[in-house]
Design a protein around this motif. Structure first.
Motif, PDB file in Angstrom:
ATOM      1  N   LEU A 180       0.831  -1.204   0.000  1.00 40.58           N
ATOM      2  CA  LEU A 180       0.000   0.000   0.000  1.00 40.58           C
ATOM      3  C   LEU A 180       0.865   1.252   0.000  1.00 40.58           C
ATOM      4  N   LEU A 181       1.901   1.249   0.830  1.00 39.32           N
ATOM      5  CA  LEU A 181       2.784   2.413   0.899  1.00 39.32           C
ATOM      6  C   LEU A 181       3.576   2.588  -0.397  1.00 39.32           C
ATOM      7  N   GLN A 182       3.914   1.488  -1.043  1.00 41.17           N
ATOM      8  CA  GLN A 182       4.763   1.565  -2.226  1.00 41.17           C
ATOM      9  C   GLN A 182       3.982   1.934  -3.488  1.00 41.17           C
ATOM     10  N   THR A 183       2.766   1.423  -3.618  1.00 40.21           N
ATOM     11  CA  THR A 183       2.017   1.621  -4.869  1.00 40.21           C
ATOM     12  C   THR A 183       0.638   2.248  -4.689  1.00 40.21           C
ATOM     13  N   GLY A 184       0.224   2.446  -3.439  1.00 39.42           N
ATOM     14  CA  GLY A 184      -1.132   2.937  -3.188  1.00 39.42           C
ATOM     15  C   GLY A 184      -1.426   4.280  -3.819  1.00 39.42           C
ATOM     16  N   HIS A 185      -0.476   5.206  -3.733  1.00 34.47           N
ATOM     17  CA  HIS A 185      -0.699   6.544  -4.282  1.00 34.47           C
ATOM     18  C   HIS A 185      -0.906   6.496  -5.796  1.00 34.47           C
TER      19      HIS A 185
END
Length: 280
Positions: A180-185
């Motif tokens: 989530l932190l790596q690709t969520g944005h």
């Protein structure tokens, strides 16, 4: 003698909501200029999250979300805009991974882009708050729809989509927090502008003449900008050396420019309509 009727309260409300969206875009541009002038260059609009422009960046996205929810439309258009409104605050609460040279004074250890550890708790808080508010809001929407006798297939689909998005985000946070932190944005940004591109296509189909051309250009421009950003994002995650290069900023500026163009067109096209629904 010709008499011009005063605008109705509904007309003014819809005008002001659309103008609010354009005002939010302008505020984001002003904040970017101030950050660059005072602190140094950033390689993306999303990197404003890590600068003194964070308050404006997040505030703009929440303002846009509320404005989209305030506008009403017909069936497909209503669902698309309502779901797009869900993704806007997620863009604000899930920051972009930060690479070398992305924002002045803030860096991750090593060369791999990451969300610095001090922001992780804020992401968790924001996503969980989002899930709770969306589920409660979905319930309220069903109660209001029934009470006001405005329940429709579009409302049911929008509510169901909202619950699905909320639960998907909760599962992602609990099961794959690192992903989530790596690709969520990137995912939520693509979701928001992908839906806006779809709305532009529907607008083109429902319009004629120059308006159809404008909406088609907007839809194609948004899609092209998204593909460009996806390519850059994948390259970053794959380890390409893009340190300090503004390619993401270029793609994001393109998206925002076409987003603004859409709402300028909507405002002009619907300015004098007696029943200014979102789309024809």
């Amino acid at each position: 003698m010709n008499m011009q009727l005063a605008s109705t309260s509904t007309q003014r409300t819809y005008r002001y909501v659309r103008l609010t969206i354009l005002g939010a875009v302008f505020a984001l541009a002003v904040s970017l200029i101030i950050v660059v002038a005072a602190d140094g260059p950033v390689t993306s609009l999303s990197a404003l999250f890590y600068t003194p422009g964070r308050t404006v960046f997040t505030g703009v996205l929440f303002a846009v979300a509320l404005a989209l929810l305030a506008l009403s439309g017909h069936s497909v258009e209503q669902v698309l805009l309502d779901v797009a409104a869900l993704f806007a605050p997620l863009i604000a609460v899930i920051p972009t991974p930060l690479g070398v040279g992305d924002a002045p004074g803030v860096e991750c250890p090593g060369q791999t882009p990451c969300v610095p550890a001090e922001y992780t708790a804020g992401v968790h808080n924001g996503v969980i708050t989002f899930v709770v508010v969306v589920i409660v809001g979905a319930g309220c929407a069903l109660v209001l729809g029934r009470g006001q006798r405005t329940m429709s297939r579009g409302v049911v689909i929008a509510v169901a989509a909202a619950v699905v998005v909320a639960l998907a985000m909760l599962v992602w946070l609990l099961v794959w927090p690192a992903a989530l932190l790596q690709t969520g944005h990137l995912v939520v940004t693509a979701g928001f502008f992908g839906l806006m591109s779809a709305v532009a296509v529907v607008s083109a189909v429902a319009s004629v003449g120059r308006w159809r051309v404008i909406y088609l250009v907007v839809a194609i421009g948004m899609a092209a900008s998204l593909l460009f950003l996806a390519a850059v994002g994948i390259a970053r995650l794959a380890g390409a050396d893009l340190a300090g290069q503004p390619w993401i900023l270029v793609g994001e500026v393109g998206l925002i420019a076409f987003f603004a163009a859409f709402w300028i067109a909507q405002t002009a096209q619907k300015w004098n309509e007696v029943d200014p629904s979102l789309l024809a």
